[in-house]
Write a protein that holds these residues in place. Structure first.
Motif, PDB file in Angstrom:
ATOM      1  N   ALA A 111       2.116  -2.389   7.767  1.00  9.76           N
ATOM      2  CA  ALA A 111       3.279  -1.824   8.444  1.00  9.76           C
ATOM      3  C   ALA A 111       4.037  -0.872   7.521  1.00  9.76           C
ATOM      4  CB  ALA A 111       4.211  -2.938   8.911  1.00  9.76           C
ATOM      5  N   LEU A 112       4.476   0.243   8.078  1.00  8.11           N
ATOM      6  CA  LEU A 112       5.297   1.180   7.314  1.00  8.11           C
ATOM      7  C   LEU A 112       6.695   0.595   7.148  1.00  8.11           C
ATOM      8  CD1 LEU A 112       5.687   3.959   5.979  1.00  8.11           C
ATOM      9  CD2 LEU A 112       6.300   4.842   8.246  1.00  8.11           C
ATOM     10  N   GLU A 113       7.136   0.440   5.903  1.00  3.81           N
ATOM     11  CA  GLU A 113       8.445  -0.158   5.632  1.00  3.81           C
ATOM     12  C   GLU A 113       9.487   0.866   5.195  1.00  3.81           C
ATOM     13  OE1 GLU A 113       7.174  -4.709   4.448  1.00  3.81           O
ATOM     14  OE2 GLU A 113       7.839  -3.371   2.837  1.00  3.81           O
ATOM     15  N   GLY A 114       9.041   2.052   4.773  1.00  2.00           N
ATOM     16  CA  GLY A 114      10.013   3.049   4.367  1.00  2.00           C
ATOM     17  C   GLY A 114       9.405   4.111   3.481  1.00  2.00           C
ATOM     18  N   THR A 115      10.264   4.973   2.947  1.00  2.00           N
ATOM     19  CA  THR A 115       9.853   6.057   2.070  1.00  2.00           C
ATOM     20  C   THR A 115      10.550   5.913   0.722  1.00  2.00           C
ATOM     21  OG1 THR A 115       9.544   7.561   3.947  1.00  2.00           O
ATOM     22  CG2 THR A 115       9.791   8.564   1.773  1.00  2.00           C
TER      23      THR A 115
ATOM     24  N   LEU B 187       0.871  -1.166   0.000  1.00  2.00           N
ATOM     25  CA  LEU B 187       0.000   0.000   0.000  1.00  2.00           C
ATOM     26  C   LEU B 187       0.912   1.220   0.000  1.00  2.00           C
ATOM     27  CD1 LEU B 187      -3.044   0.538   2.426  1.00  2.00           C
ATOM     28  CD2 LEU B 187      -1.543   2.398   1.706  1.00  2.00           C
ATOM     29  N   THR B 188       0.795   2.061  -1.016  1.00  2.00           N
ATOM     30  CA  THR B 188       1.628   3.255  -1.093  1.00  2.00           C
ATOM     31  C   THR B 188       0.755   4.497  -1.142  1.00  2.00           C
ATOM     32  OG1 THR B 188       1.760   3.239  -3.519  1.00  2.00           O
ATOM     33  CG2 THR B 188       3.454   2.005  -2.319  1.00  2.00           C
ATOM     34  N   HIS B 189       1.270   5.581  -0.585  1.00  2.00           N
ATOM     35  CA  HIS B 189       0.564   6.863  -0.650  1.00  2.00           C
ATOM     36  C   HIS B 189       1.576   7.983  -0.503  1.00  2.00           C
ATOM     37  CE1 HIS B 189       1.053   7.686   3.665  1.00  2.00           C
ATOM     38  NE2 HIS B 189       0.823   6.387   3.844  1.00  2.00           N
ATOM     39  N   ALA B 190       1.244   9.153  -1.028  1.00  3.57           N
ATOM     40  CA  ALA B 190       2.097  10.321  -0.862  1.00  3.57           C
ATOM     41  C   ALA B 190       2.272  10.610   0.630  1.00  3.57           C
ATOM     42  CB  ALA B 190       1.492  11.525  -1.573  1.00  3.57           C
ATOM     43  N   THR B 191       3.482  11.005   1.019  1.00  3.84           N
ATOM     44  CA  THR B 191       3.743  11.243   2.441  1.00  3.84           C
ATOM     45  C   THR B 191       2.862  12.353   2.997  1.00  3.84           C
ATOM     46  OG1 THR B 191       5.585  12.704   1.821  1.00  3.84           O
ATOM     47  CG2 THR B 191       6.117  10.409   2.343  1.00  3.84           C
ATOM     48  N   GLY B 192       2.383  13.244   2.132  1.00  3.69           N
ATOM     49  CA  GLY B 192       1.493  14.304   2.590  1.00  3.69           C
ATOM     50  C   GLY B 192       0.050  13.881   2.759  1.00  3.69           C
ATOM     51  N   ASN B 193      -0.288  12.678   2.336  1.00  6.15           N
ATOM     52  CA  ASN B 193      -1.666  12.205   2.406  1.00  6.15           C
ATOM     53  C   ASN B 193      -1.888  11.507   3.748  1.00  6.15           C
ATOM     54  OD1 ASN B 193      -4.188  11.112   2.045  1.00  6.15           O
ATOM     55  ND2 ASN B 193      -3.800  10.340  -0.027  1.00  6.15           N
ATOM     56  N   GLN B 194      -2.130  12.306   4.777  1.00  5.32           N
ATOM     57  CA  GLN B 194      -2.249  11.765   6.126  1.00  5.32           C
ATOM     58  C   GLN B 194      -3.477  10.865   6.289  1.00  5.32           C
ATOM     59  OE1 GLN B 194       0.125  12.051   8.581  1.00  5.32           O
ATOM     60  NE2 GLN B 194       1.250  12.875   6.820  1.00  5.32           N
ATOM     61  N   ALA B 195      -4.554  11.169   5.575  1.00  2.68           N
ATOM     62  CA  ALA B 195      -5.753  10.329   5.678  1.00  2.68           C
ATOM     63  C   ALA B 195      -5.458   8.917   5.188  1.00  2.68           C
ATOM     64  CB  ALA B 195      -6.899  10.949   4.883  1.00  2.68           C
TER      65      ALA B 195
ATOM     66  N   HIS C 114       6.204  13.470  -5.693  1.00  6.47           N
ATOM     67  CA  HIS C 114       5.951  13.236  -4.278  1.00  6.47           C
ATOM     68  C   HIS C 114       6.764  12.043  -3.779  1.00  6.47           C
ATOM     69  CE1 HIS C 114       2.353  15.787  -3.307  1.00  6.47           C
ATOM     70  NE2 HIS C 114       2.396  15.901  -4.621  1.00  6.47           N
ATOM     71  N   ASP C 115       7.297  12.178  -2.555  1.00  4.72           N
ATOM     72  CA  ASP C 115       7.790  11.009  -1.839  1.00  4.72           C
ATOM     73  C   ASP C 115       6.595  10.147  -1.447  1.00  4.72           C
ATOM     74  OD1 ASP C 115      10.270  12.186  -2.031  1.00  4.72           O
ATOM     75  OD2 ASP C 115      10.391  12.756   0.089  1.00  4.72           O
ATOM     76  N   MET C 116       6.818   8.840  -1.416  1.00  3.85           N
ATOM     77  CA  MET C 116       5.725   7.918  -1.128  1.00  3.85           C
ATOM     78  C   MET C 116       6.077   7.018   0.057  1.00  3.85           C
ATOM     79  SD  MET C 116       3.502   8.641  -3.549  1.00  3.85           S
ATOM     80  CE  MET C 116       2.380   7.242  -3.734  1.00  3.85           C
ATOM     81  N   HIS C 117       5.137   6.896   0.989  1.00  9.11           N
ATOM     82  CA  HIS C 117       5.284   5.892   2.042  1.00  9.11           C
ATOM     83  C   HIS C 117       4.948   4.515   1.466  1.00  9.11           C
ATOM     84  CE1 HIS C 117       4.842   8.563   5.875  1.00  9.11           C
ATOM     85  NE2 HIS C 117       6.076   8.496   5.438  1.00  9.11           N
ATOM     86  N   LEU C 118       5.753   3.526   1.817  1.00  4.13           N
ATOM     87  CA  LEU C 118       5.497   2.140   1.450  1.00  4.13           C
ATOM     88  C   LEU C 118       5.089   1.371   2.693  1.00  4.13           C
ATOM     89  CD1 LEU C 118       5.590  -0.378  -0.389  1.00  4.13           C
ATOM     90  CD2 LEU C 118       8.038  -0.543   0.141  1.00  4.13           C
TER      91      LEU C 118
END
Length: 203
Positions: free
Chosen positions: A166-170, A147-155, A182-186
């Protein structure tokens, strides 16, 4: 050259069956898309929040009708699988949940979702993601879901955390949106990870 590794999920596992309708807690139904959903999809893609985090826009019901046909075809091609998220009692469209970038042989896919403004703040996305994740693991045999999303997408980050991803990295500068890179959370879940417990009446 023979492979030393067998396919995690056999080809034809999706295409060999009709796309299912899945129940979710809290009175939700996750069902295949229908042509009648085109006006609601058009409405969804006028929303500024969806514009902010997605690459597509829509100008007519003819366009969203064509999208729905693409989404239905993708199931038989086993590359993506898209569902409408609807109210179980009224069939009112509330959002979308999907498996994208499906690689059956590797046992991997990516979870994606959006919700209409009227459905936000009610846990709709989290309950839909949880139901689809359970089905992908238990019924299909997928091993890893990302599941990935832009780091600014807090929702979206809250949805990932609530559903046990689980958050695995950026991933730096990994996605281009209308306002730039955009940086993306993985986040990810794998078979055997503990499943979250979400509140809500069974559908």
């Amino acid at each position: 050259m023979p492979s030393l590794i067998h396919d995690v999920v056999a080809p034809g596992t999706l295409a060999g069956r009709p796309q299912p309708t899945l129940p979710a807690v809290g009175g939700l139904t996750i069902r295949p898309w229908a042509e009648r959903d085109a006006p609601a999809v058009l409405t969804a893609f006028q929303d500024p929040a969806i514009h902010q985090w997605h690459a597509r826009s829509a100008d007519s019901t003819a366009e969203t009708t064509a999208w729905i046909e693409e989404w239905r075809t993708a199931w038989w091609e086993e590359r993506n699988a898209f569902w409408a998220v609807a109210d179980a009692d009224t069939d009112e469209l509330l959002g979308r949940v999907a498996l994208r970038c499906i690689e059956l042989a590797d046992g991997t896919a990516e979870i994606a979702y959006w919700t209409l403004p009227k459905a936000r703040g009610r846990g709709v996305a989290a309950r839909a993601v949880t139901a689809l994740t359970r089905w992908a693991f238990d019924e299909i045999g997928i091993h890893r879901l990302e599941l990935t999303h832009a780091t600014g997408n807090q929702a979206s980050c809250r949805v990932a955390n609530k559903t046990g991803f689980a958050l695995e990295g950026t991933k730096r500068s990994a996605a281009l949106h209308a306002d730039g890179w955009h940086d993306m959370h993985l986040h990810a879940r794998i078979q055997g990870d503990p499943a979250p417990v979400l509140a809500g009446r069974p559908s």
